[in-house]
Motif scaffolding. Structure first.
Motif, mmCIF file in Angstrom:
data_model
loop_
_atom_site.group_PDB
_atom_site.id
_atom_site.type_symbol
_atom_site.label_atom_id
_atom_site.label_comp_id
_atom_site.label_asym_id
_atom_site.label_seq_id
_atom_site.Cartn_x
_atom_site.Cartn_y
_atom_site.Cartn_z
ATOM 1 N N SER A 1493 28.690 51.639 8.747
ATOM 2 C CA SER A 1493 29.486 52.734 8.168
ATOM 3 C C SER A 1493 29.761 52.563 6.685
ATOM 4 C CB SER A 1493 30.813 52.848 8.934
ATOM 5 O OG SER A 1493 31.509 51.619 8.864
ATOM 6 N N THR A 1494 29.453 51.347 6.128
ATOM 7 C CA THR A 1494 29.754 51.156 4.707
ATOM 8 C C THR A 1494 28.660 51.678 3.808
ATOM 9 O OG1 THR A 1494 28.803 48.940 4.829
ATOM 10 C CG2 THR A 1494 31.165 49.149 5.235
ATOM 11 N N CYS A 1495 27.482 51.924 4.366
ATOM 12 C CA CYS A 1495 26.379 52.453 3.574
ATOM 13 C C CYS A 1495 26.070 53.861 4.056
ATOM 14 C CB CYS A 1495 25.130 51.574 3.704
ATOM 15 S SG CYS A 1495 25.303 49.963 2.912
ATOM 16 N N ASN A 1496 25.746 54.703 3.158
ATOM 17 C CA ASN A 1496 25.405 56.069 3.478
ATOM 18 C C ASN A 1496 24.101 56.412 2.780
ATOM 19 O OD1 ASN A 1496 25.500 58.638 4.492
ATOM 20 N ND2 ASN A 1496 26.950 59.402 2.955
ATOM 21 N N PRO A 1497 22.997 56.603 3.494
ATOM 22 C CA PRO A 1497 22.846 56.516 4.954
ATOM 23 C C PRO A 1497 22.929 55.062 5.442
ATOM 24 C CG PRO A 1497 20.710 56.807 3.942
ATOM 25 C CD PRO A 1497 21.719 56.917 2.816
ATOM 26 N N PRO A 1498 23.144 54.878 6.754
ATOM 27 C CA PRO A 1498 23.228 53.512 7.286
ATOM 28 C C PRO A 1498 21.911 52.763 7.113
ATOM 29 C CG PRO A 1498 24.076 55.107 8.848
ATOM 30 C CD PRO A 1498 23.383 55.895 7.777
ATOM 31 N N CYS A 1499 22.010 51.433 7.173
ATOM 32 C CA CYS A 1499 20.847 50.563 6.997
ATOM 33 C C CYS A 1499 20.228 50.284 8.377
ATOM 34 C CB CYS A 1499 21.249 49.255 6.321
ATOM 35 S SG CYS A 1499 22.111 49.498 4.752
ATOM 36 N N PHE A 1500 19.069 50.930 8.618
ATOM 37 C CA PHE A 1500 18.434 50.769 9.911
ATOM 38 C C PHE A 1500 17.157 49.928 9.888
ATOM 39 C CE2 PHE A 1500 20.961 54.574 10.721
ATOM 40 C CZ PHE A 1500 21.583 54.179 11.892
ATOM 41 N N PRO A 1501 16.451 49.808 8.746
ATOM 42 C CA PRO A 1501 15.217 49.002 8.784
ATOM 43 C C PRO A 1501 15.530 47.563 9.186
ATOM 44 C CG PRO A 1501 15.281 50.329 6.800
ATOM 45 C CD PRO A 1501 16.627 50.449 7.425
#
Length: 1639
Positions: A1493-1501
């Motif tokens: 939730s702290t990054c927008n967009p979330p970090c998915f890689p």
């Protein structure tokens, strides 16, 4: 008195001291004036008293204590506050236990532990459940009126139950819904409409969880503008009103009078006719139908109105005119089922008392007073049952059943041998281990019933057999091993020597006849006593018999006569008197016979020839004499010294050195008594009266009898001779007493009861003839002339067929006339003058037996079959309607798949003349269809069955002989595979359609077991020792190993696995073979002096090994049989005495050394002088002594015990009781076995048991029971049905018997039968006749389906004719309430409404999977809302759901899932159930794990993380690769160059690889940030070699760069023009470094 005075002073001092302490303690109070002393009490003691109840008393201890805890005087405490130490109480007695008990209150709701603890914060998250506590009230109460009592009363008997317990408060369960369905099509084809998508509830909200979200999502849609005005109005039909009866005629007439006679005469006539017709119909119904139902036909109406799209009602004329729907119709007045009172409970099915047996049942019923009609409620259950136990003192105990057995049959060895080898089953004379069998049966064995037969003399004591199924528990053995005693053969010793000639009886010597006797003794007592042994005495007639005689013991030394030193003399005989048996007796008994005279002898003088003494007489050459053969015996002597020429007595010639005499001159006529076998035991007449008396006294005694045998005198090798030839003394007896065998009559059980006759009926309800049986068993077989058994052991007779077969069926009668709605209710409708239209018709239903007799309807209700319908809709055609007959049957087809078949109908009455009825398109009069194409296809299905042998097969031996009783267990059998038959549409049909009996048969082989085969026993080897105890061996060799479960081999020799040994000890007589030496030869003098004939010389003799018998050595044998150590010398060297020398005889034997042996002891031997020497010459010593040396000339002796032999059986036995033997051996101290007499002479202790019994385990083959009958098919239909049969082990294998063959269970497939079932079709669409919307009806059909029973998907391809399901109960999936129509609602255009119920969700367990917590299972269904108009959304009803508990719910887990939209780096996240179903709700409300939730967009890689700056970064070892939008797309590994070290063997390889960022790395001190992947320092902390190379290269590169810069910046000289032109062509050098490390 002084000591008294001192004591008094001491006492006063103590009292003063205590007073001071007392006063000081009273002064000890706190500052507030509160005393520091208080009263303490102990627990109340036990309630005591003389009477039970409230009159008791109990006491307790009360004391004063200081606040610091120590006890003080009572006066220190306030007496006014002193507690009571005694109180009244309730004295509990044992009988109060039946009056009082704990009263347990219900558990209160579970309360959180945190809420009970003040200030304790409630946990923020709930995982599995919250710990709680629930309480209840527990108090003691009187059972009779539940009044409270003291807890102490109940605590006296039982500890007080707990008041609280731990519990678990479930976590709130939020509502979980499924994913949305696809969007529906637009509700309008033009204009603005709505699209809907819905979802269903999977888990309802529980335990305070969040409510369900909206189940419907709306979306506006507009396909395009409408070409014309939209339809705004619709005709809506209301629901039917409840069915009511029309008003009676009286009420209508009164109403018409108030209305002033409204109505017409025509209508009145029609109404009157209709009333008359209805009355007649009712009367007819009352006559034919039961009073249990009353079908009343009423009417019902409904409204039809016009509605707007916004659901408001508008005038009817706004709706488009169309055919008006039906607003009134006939109906059946609903009547609820009415039942009567329950009947009394039936008697308990269990009529006896036994707590060990299961209880019985009792039943009660109630009758139907009024059957339900119309929509009335169905009848409740009409019967109920409950478990029961018989009550009352008069209840008899239950019958107890127990197994009983017949007596064991005789022990038979052939049964046992026949199991191993059928060729040995007919052998006779066998003994040892065998088998005996018996039968088992079940009897009633109560104490009040007849006890089991203890004595078999009264037949009435045998219990009546009953069905074996009534007996439980372990079944007694039907066979057991037994022992048939083996006869012991008589063994006798060899014959002894012939005795002297003696009288037959010395008591009567007057008889002149004499006999010589020889005897032998019994060495092994035979079975049946000594009378079964051969003769033990043989006799020879002889002359001059005497009972006593002189026996020559020896001769004294030769004494010269007239006291001369040498010359003729005589030897006196040493004699003793003996009897005829050789025993010494008093010499006076021999006085009648003169003793032997002295024997003349010669004492040689000094110059005479010296001869040795005569040897003993040799063994007689013959045992008897005849005309041609005479017995001879010989003795010899030798020359010891020659004479001295002249003047001495000359030596005799050689022939005079031996003597021969006749011996055994008696004739060879040997006689003995020979006995015949004992005859049968016959009754002794002298004891007959005694036997009769004892038998009458009630004792089981058998008579005394006599046995006789023949005794005759036999001459050896001749035959029978007159008895006078044999001596009378040893004559055997001819009569002996015996015990007559007891007579045993046949004893049988009484006949069992007749088996019950089954009520079997065929499909048509006709009784089938059956038989019933009874049997009896032989308990004791007759023997010894007892009464024989009757031949009939089983009887049968025909059963009396039942009058009627049990069973009931419904019978439906003809339909009555169609009844319309009363005319006065429908007279305002168009065409009311015509009596036609829709109506109802009824029929009667009755219950019948299978034979057609009518019975009460309750009998049919018990069968559970659905009662036929009593009413149905009907239609009376109007005048304008076309009336047609029913369809005829289809015409027959000449062949399948060929041609067509037709059916026809015709117009009826006036319809024949109406043109519209002649329209064959509207009213076809014929139908044609192709003939059914019945093509069938057969194919196998399922696995092959076990290999099954033909029924009733018997085994055959290798010789082809039938062996009775042996069930065939191997050979050729058959295995089966089921056949399935399908029609051309792939539907399962009966296998007979494919001309198949349902199976494919295939021959198979069950391999026969082959037993282990051994050779016969070899001959016994020779005894391993010729003297003493040895062993002898015999063996068997393995000829064939077992296979296919044959009888295993016995334990083989551990060295040679193919041999079986049997070892037994043996005893060899040490005197069996003896050395016999002939007389010494004449001296051969080496230094021959012809004058003297004396000096050193040699003598020789022949030594032979001879067989020793009782009469002496008899024949020469091989020398190795004799002991070589005992062999006499064959030659000797000595000095032949010269004339006038002293001559001694041969040395006598050495004396025996006294034991134990020691060198201090000695032995001697002596000789005596035969010829005295001349004057001046001396004789040598006549005695010689030598010390006793152990194991040289002195030996110690001791017993040695051999090992046990193997178990020895009788030659006629193969197993069973045997004997193990061992032997005593006398062993010399040098280890040599010697004759047992050496140990016996020393009287050594014999403490060993020489024989013990043993058992050779009998090889009992496994015995199996017969195969049970085939079981019922595991499935009544389908492909997977199996039938089973089994067998059990009657006798387990023992020893080396053949093990049990497998299998114990066999199966084969059942014939495939189609599975038919009733199945609903899908509900039709909601039909509202000719209008658009409103209350309608939807329908479904009940069709017959076929399946293969495999549980596959049911589809319409399995639909078949309903006739195939006609035999099934009318139910669908177990539900007998058949519903073929139901009310439904067809929404009007624009209306917002609820959908139909969704299907029930799968059963879900409310649980926490990891914690193992389960709060039950639930399933749910829901109704979502559908909207058609955006303007009507506010009018939509609320969505609804309902749940119900279920069982075996699955425990699911819920996890967040994420993925990426196509062509986008933005992820989408959803919640997924563990079974793969996407849901809403269920996942934890926290942020999904895949989201940051702290990054927008979330970090998915993968390998990415959110940095503190709110940007997505890659972990160490990876580099960021961004998308076109600037977002992190992936993390790529950083290529790294590895430079190998000097010590690396792979130093010539370069590897570019990505480093795993999760691996730990070594961080240098004082450094932070990224880790260097090319580490300059080695593990030892020194710089690596490559660092020096890089430094040198960098230095060279630096010099190069500096040089280039210098050259570039140096001010050039002014060159020549040509040089300038050349320089002008040079280009400036540009170095571009792109970061590639390879550059």
């Amino acid at each position: 008195m002084g000591w008294r005075r001192d004591s008094w002073h001491l006492l006063v001092s103590l009292l003063l001291l205590l007073g001071c302490v007392f006063r000081r303690d009273l002064a000890q109070t706190d500052d507030g004036g509160k005393s520091v002393y208080f009263w303490e009490t102990g627990p109340w003691g036990r309630c005591m008293g003389s009477d039970c109840g409230p009159g008791g008393s109990q006491s307790r201890a009360v004391w004063c204590a200081h606040v610091e805890g120590w006890t003080t005087l009572h006066t220190n405490c306030d007496q006014s506050l002193r507690p009571s130490n005694q109180r009244n109480c309730f004295r509990v007695c044992d009988w109060h236990k039946d009056l009082y008990d704990w009263r347990l209150g219900p558990w209160n709701p579970c309360v959180s532990v945190s809420s009970r603890t003040s200030g304790a914060p409630r946990p923020f998250t709930c995982s599995g459940g919250e710990e709680g506590i629930q309480t209840r009230e527990v108090d003691c109460a009187l059972k009779s009126d539940d009044s409270p009592a003291e807890d102490a009363i109940c605590e006296y008997f039982e500890t007080k139950p707990r008041l609280e317990q731990a519990c678990l408060i479930p976590c709130p369960q939020d509502c979980i819904v499924s994913d949305y369905s696809p969007w529906t099509s637009c509700s309008k084809t033009c204009g603005t409409g709505l699209r809907n998508r819905v979802r269903s509830v999977l888990v309802p909200p529980l335990f305070g969880g969040s409510i369900c979200p909206n189940l419907t999502e709306f979306q506006s849609c507009k396909l395009g503008p409408c070409a014309g005005p939209e339809g705004m109005y619709s005709l809506r039909v209301g629901a039917w009103t409840p069915c009511v009866l029309p008003q009676t005629r009286t009420a209508r007439q009164a109403k018409r009078r108030k209305g002033k006679g409204q109505g017409s005469g025509g209508a009145k006539d029609l109404e009157t006719k209709e009333l008359i017709q209805k009355k007649r119909t009712r009367n007819r119904l009352n006559r034919q139908e039961s009073s249990s139902w009353d079908v009343q036909v009423g009417y019902q109406t409904r409204d039809v109105n016009c509605v707007h799209r916004n659901s408001s009602s508008v005038p009817r004329n706004l709706c488009t005119p169309r055919e008006a729907p039906l607003i009134i119709q006939s109906c059946v007045l609903p009547r609820d089922c009415q039942v009567g009172d329950w009947s009394d409970w039936s008697p308990c099915s269990k009529t006896c008392s036994d707590s060990k047996l299961p209880g019985g049942w009792r039943e009660r019923r109630r009758q139907v007073l009024q059957f339900p009609t119309g929509e009335g409620t169905e009848c409740p259950t009409l019967s109920e049952r409950e478990p029961c136990e018989p009550q009352g003192d008069a209840v008899m105990p239950c019958a107890i059943y127990a197994w009983r057995t017949t007596e064991w049959s005789d022990c038979r060895v052939d049964l046992l041998l026949g199991q191993q080898d059928r060729r040995r089953a007919n052998l006779t004379g066998l003994c040892g281990g065998g088998l005996q069998t018996r039968e088992i049966y079940c009897v009633q064995a109560n104490a009040e019933l007849l006890k089991y037969v203890s004595d078999f003399q009264e037949k009435e004591k045998a219990a009546r057999p009953v069905e074996n199924s009534l007996c439980g528990g372990s079944v007694p053995d039907r066979s057991q091993l037994c022992q048939l005693s083996c006869p012991v053969e008589c063994q006798v010793s060899p014959w002894g020597a012939w005795g002297p000639c003696t009288f037959e009886t010395c008591d009567d010597p007057s008889a002149k006849k004499g006999f010589k006797l020889r005897r032998r003794r019994i060495t092994n007592e035979p079975t049946g006593g000594p009378s079964n042994c051969p003769h033990l005495v043989e006799a020879l007639p002889c002359d001059q018999p005497s009972c006593y005689d002189w026996q020559l013991v020896g001769l004294e030394r030769c004494v010269p006569v007239e006291q001369k030193p040498c010359g003729p003399g005589r030897q006196l005989a040493r004699v003793r008197c003996i009897d005829s048996n050789g025993k010494p007796v008093d010499e006076s008994l021999c006085s009648s016979t003169p003793p032997p005279d002295p024997v003349a002898c010669q004492v040689p003088c000094s110059r005479d020839c010296v001869l040795s003494d005569w040897t003993p007489w040799a063994t007689c050459s013959q045992t008897c004499s005849s005309k041609t053969v005479e017995g001879k015996q010989m003795r010899t002597r030798s020359i010891l010294a020659y004479n001295a020429g002249e003047g001495g007595a000359m030596c005799p010639n050689i022939s005079s050195l031996q003597e021969v005499r006749n011996c055994n001159e008696h004739a060879c006529t040997v006689y003995h008594w020979q006995t015949g076998p004992w005859g049968p035991c016959t009754e002794d007449p002298s004891s007959a009266s005694l036997n009769a008396t004892s038998a009458g006294a009630g004792f089981e005694t058998c008579s005394k009898g006599l046995q006789t045998r023949k005794v005759m005198c036999v001459r050896v090798n001749v035959g029978q001779v007159p008895p006078k030839k044999c001596p009378d003394a040893p004559r055997p007896s001819t009569v002996r007493p015996c015990q007559l065998p007891c007579k045993k009559d046949c004893i049988m059980t009484p006949f069992s009861d007749w088996t019950s006759c089954p009520n079997t009926c065929d499909a048509a309800g006709n009784a089938v003839k059956t038989k019933q049986y009874r049997k009896r068993l032989v308990i004791q077989a007759p023997s010894n002339g007892g009464q024989e058994c009757p031949e009939v052991l089983e009887e049968e007779k025909e059963c009396q067929p039942p009058q009627t077969c049990p069973g009931f069926r419904w019978k439906s009668h003809k339909w009555r006339k169609c009844q319309l709605v009363p005319w006065f209710l429908r007279q305002d409708r168009p065409g009311a003058q015509e009596n036609c239209g829709p109506g109802l018709q009824t029929r009667a239903v009755s219950c019948r037996q299978l034979d057609g007799m009518q019975v009460d309807v309750s009998e049919c209700l018990q069968l559970g079959r659905t009662m036929p319908a009593l009413t149905q809709r009907c239609q009376l055609p109007c005048q304008d309607d076309c009336q047609l007959s029913n369809w005829s049957k289809f015409s027959s087809c000449s062949a399948d798949c060929v041609g067509v078949r037709t059916r026809k109908r015709a117009l009826i009455g006036r319809s024949k003349k109406k043109d519209k009825c002649k329209n064959t398109q509207m009213y076809p009069l014929s139908e044609t269809q192709y003939c059914p194409c019945d093509k069938y296809n057969a194919q196998p299905v399922g696995n092959w069955s076990d290999c099954i042998l033909p029924e009733g097969g018997r085994a055959e031996s290798a010789l082809g002989l039938k062996v009775t009783g042996d069930v065939k267990e191997c050979g050729q059998g058959y295995r089966y595979q089921a056949m399935v038959c399908y029609d051309q549409d792939g539907r399962l049909v009966e296998t007979a359609r494919c001309n198949s009996h349902g199976y494919i048969e295939e021959a198979c082989i069950i391999p026969c077991p082959s037993d282990c085969k051994l050779s016969e026993w070899s001959n016994w080897s020779r005894c391993s020792k010729s003297c003493g105890s040895g062993v002898k061996v015999r063996s068997k060799w393995l000829r064939e190993k077992p296979y296919n479960g044959g009888r295993p081999c016995p334990k083989l020799d551990h060295v040679n696995q193919a041999q079986v040994y049997e070892v037994v000890p043996c005893q060899s007589d040490c005197n069996q073979y003896v050395w016999v030496a002939e007389p010494w030869s004449v001296w051969k003098v080496s230094n021959v002096d012809l004058k003297e004939n004396c000096g050193e010389g040699v003598q020789t003799r022949k030594v032979r090994c001879m067989l020793n018998t009782i009469d002496g050595p008899s024949e020469a044998v091989e020398d190795y049989l004799c002991d070589p150590e005992e062999m006499p010398l064959g030659a000797r060297e000595s000095r032949l005495p010269c004339p006038e020398d002293c001559v001694l005889n041969d040395w006598g034997p050495w004396t025996r050394c006294s034991l134990p042996c020691a060198r201090s002891k000695g032995r001697i031997r002596t000789a005596y002088t035969l010829r005295s020497p001349s004057a001046g010459r001396m004789c040598p010593d006549t005695a010689e002594e030598e010390p006793c040396n152990l194991n040289l000339n002195c030996f110690n002796y001791f017993y040695n015990i051999t090992d046990w032999s193997t178990c020895q059986l009788s030659p006629s036995a193969v197993c069973g009781q045997g004997i193990k033997t061992r032997m005593l051996d006398c062993v010399r101290s040098d280890g040599k076995s010697v004759d047992i007499k050496f140990c016996e002479e020393l009287k050594l202790e014999k403490k060993w048991q020489m024989n013990i019994s043993c058992v050779v385990e009998c090889p009992v083959n496994c015995q199996l029971s017969e195969w049970s009958p085939w079981s019922e098919c595991s499935q009544t239909c389908g492909l997977d049905g199996k039938m089973w049969r089994q067998r059990s082990v009657v006798q387990a294998s023992q020893g080396d018997g053949r093990p049990c063959s497998s299998p114990m269970v066999q199966w084969k497939p059942c014939p495939v039968r189609p599975c038919y079932r009733w199945q609903y079709s899908a509900w039709s669409e909601c039909r509202v006749e000719s209008v658009v919307c409103g209350h309608g009806t939807r329908y479904r059909n009940l069709t017959c389906f076929v399946s293969d029973g495999s549980g596959g998907e049911r589809d319409s391809s399995g639909q078949v004719d309903e006739e195939l399901c006609s035999g099934l109960e009318l139910s669908v999936d177990g539900d007998k309430q058949i519903r073929l129509k139901e009310a439904c609602m067809l929404p009007c255009p624009g209306e917002c409404y609820l959908m139909e119920w969704s299907d029930w969700s799968s059963c879900v367990s409310i649980c926490v999977k990891d914690a193992g917590v389960d709060f039950g299972s639930v399933r749910v269904r829901s109704r979502a809302v559908l909207a058609q108009e955006p303007e009507n959304l506010q009018l939509c009803p609320d969505q609804v759901w309902e749940s119900q508990p279920c069982t075996e719910g699955e425990c699911f887990e819920y996890k967040w899932q994420s993925s990426f939209w196509p062509n986008s780096s933005r992820p989408f996240i959803w919640c997924q159930r563990s079974d793969g179903l996407n849901v809403t709700g269920g996942c934890l409300p926290a942020t999904p794990v895949m989201d940051d939730s702290t990054c927008n967009p979330p970090c998915f890689p993968p390998t990415s993380y959110c940095s503190e700056a709110g940007m997505c970064m890659c972990e160490e070892g990876y580099t960021e690769m961004l998308s076109t939008g600037g977002f992190l797309d992936q993390c790529a590994p950083i290529p790294v160059l590895e430079i190998p070290t000097a010590g690396d063997k792979k130093g010539d390889v370069k590897t570019s690889r990505a480093i795993n960022p999760t691996l730990t790395t070594t961080t240098q001190p004082g450094r932070s940030g990224r880790t260097w992947y090319l580490q300059p320092y080695g593990p030892d902390g020194k710089l690596k070699i490559w660092v020096y190379g890089v430094a040198a290269g960098a230095f060279v590169l630096l010099i190069f760069i500096v040089s280039m810069i210098y050259l570039a910046c140096k001010k050039p000289k002014r060159p020549e023009r040509a040089r300038q032109q050349q320089n002008n062509r040079l280009k400036p050098l540009t170095l571009a470094y792109d970061g590639d490390t390879d550059m």
